[in-house]
Design a protein around this motif. Structure first.
Motif, short mmCIF file in Angstrom:
data_model
loop_
_atom_site.label_atom_id
_atom_site.label_comp_id
_atom_site.label_asym_id
_atom_site.label_seq_id
_atom_site.Cartn_x
_atom_site.Cartn_y
_atom_site.Cartn_z
N GLY A 248 42.39 52.13 46.55
CA GLY A 248 41.17 51.51 46.32
C GLY A 248 40.00 52.64 46.14
N PRO A 249 38.98 52.52 46.86
CA PRO A 249 38.02 53.35 46.95
C PRO A 249 38.26 54.58 47.69
N ARG B 159 40.81 41.52 48.87
CA ARG B 159 41.00 42.67 47.91
C ARG B 159 41.39 42.38 46.53
N SER C 223 38.63 41.15 44.61
CA SER C 223 37.43 42.05 44.41
C SER C 223 37.97 42.97 43.17
N GLU C 224 39.48 43.19 42.97
CA GLU C 224 39.86 44.04 41.99
C GLU C 224 39.50 43.26 40.92
N VAL D 29 37.20 41.10 40.14
CA VAL D 29 35.74 41.05 40.09
C VAL D 29 35.05 42.44 39.41
N GLU D 30 35.82 43.52 39.89
CA GLU D 30 35.25 44.61 39.66
C GLU D 30 35.60 45.12 38.18
N GLY D 31 36.81 44.64 37.98
CA GLY D 31 37.59 44.85 36.55
C GLY D 31 36.73 44.23 35.59
N GLY E 177 33.84 43.08 35.64
CA GLY E 177 32.35 43.80 35.61
C GLY E 177 32.39 44.88 34.85
N ALA E 178 33.47 45.69 35.07
CA ALA E 178 33.46 47.07 34.40
C ALA E 178 33.68 46.91 32.95
N VAL F 96 38.56 52.76 35.99
CA VAL F 96 38.86 51.49 36.85
C VAL F 96 40.07 51.91 37.69
N ARG G 132 45.87 44.42 37.24
CA ARG G 132 45.74 45.79 36.09
C ARG G 132 46.10 45.27 34.77
#
Length: 275
Positions: free
Chosen positions: A17-18, A54, A57-58, A60-62, A64-65, A149, A157
């Protein structure tokens, strides 16, 4: 070191992750492995709800990016191809050709063919995207990625590879490349996604697979002859880009026609409802 890890290196560290881990901090299992393990009995009642957060969140982040990436093509291929080799040069040409045609190029963000395609796209002034994955032999995002990402989970992914692509170009690769190829092929064959083009680059490399599909697989009736038409096989980057562009134009024209038809139907319905 496990047998399948030989010849690999940890590059710039292991990304969870981060979090960046190096040396003794690198875990012996991946997030996917822990998620899919059934050895903890009822322990999943405590751990899995947090994993769900988690995973959420992946996505959502993907999303969004990548939401504003625009027309894009996913390029798959081996991480083990060295720079300067024929397959690497071919990957550069594919990335460059797609970028010049107005497509963003999406890869797994790693070395080898992925790096080559990202490099070709970046040098041509296109958007170069990398979707990294948590692996024990993490080698880091290649330097040619403009938008990267990192993911813990393969399935999150994979969703991004498909959701934001209008086509798939597959260069020589190993198990990971085969997995991505057949994932895309299955989704197109079952109409889970639009019939995007799938292009295999390198006839000599893919000929054995195609002979097997046309032979025992087709002969036993486990696929239909029409399914083989979903695969386009070429030898050069220019032909691969041409197929993607032509199919993309067809899909956009069909989408425009569908919108116009829907608009006309709405107008007709509105007019007929007027007393």
């Amino acid at each position: 070191m496990k047998s399948h890890d030989r010849g690999r290196s940890n590059g710039d560290g292991y990304r969870k992750g981060p979090v960046l881990l190096r040396r003794d901090q690198i875990p012996s299992t991946t997030s996917d492995q822990r998620l899919l393990s059934g050895a903890d009995g009822a322990g999943w009642l405590h751990g899995d709800p947090w994993r769900v957060m988690r995973i959420q969140s992946e996505f959502v982040e993907g999303f969004g990016a990548l939401a504003e990436v625009g027309p894009a093509v996913s390029v798959f291929g081996s991480a083990r191809i060295p720079p300067g080799s024929p397959d690497y040069v071919l990957g550069e040409a594919v990335g460059r050709g797609l970028a010049e045609a107005g497509y963003a190029v999406i890869t797994g963000g790693g070395p080898g063919v992925m790096e080559a395609a990202n490099k070709g796209a970046s040098e041509a002034g296109g958007l170069s995207v990398g979707l990294g994955i948590e692996l024990p032999f993490e080698q880091g995002m290649n330097q040619w990625v403009d938008l990267g990402v990192n993911f813990r989970y393969f399935f999150a992914r994979k969703t991004m590879f498909v959701k934001y692509a209008e086509g798939f170009v597959v260069l020589p690769g190993g198990f990971g490349t085969f997995d991505e190829l057949f994932e895309a092929l299955t989704l197109v064959q079952t109409h889970k996604v639009t019939e995007f083009p799938i292009v295999l680059v390198g006839r000599s490399y893919w000929s054995g697979l195609l002979d097997w599909l046309r032979g025992p697989v087709l002969e036993r009736g486990t696929i239909s002859a029409v399914d083989l038409d979903l695969l386009n096989v070429v030898d050069d980057a220019e032909e691969a880009v041409r197929i993607v562009c032509e199919r993309g134009a067809e899909l956009r024209a069909a989408e425009l026609a569908a919108v116009e038809q829907a608009t006309w139907a709405e107008q007709q319905a509105a007019e007929s409802s007027v007393p």
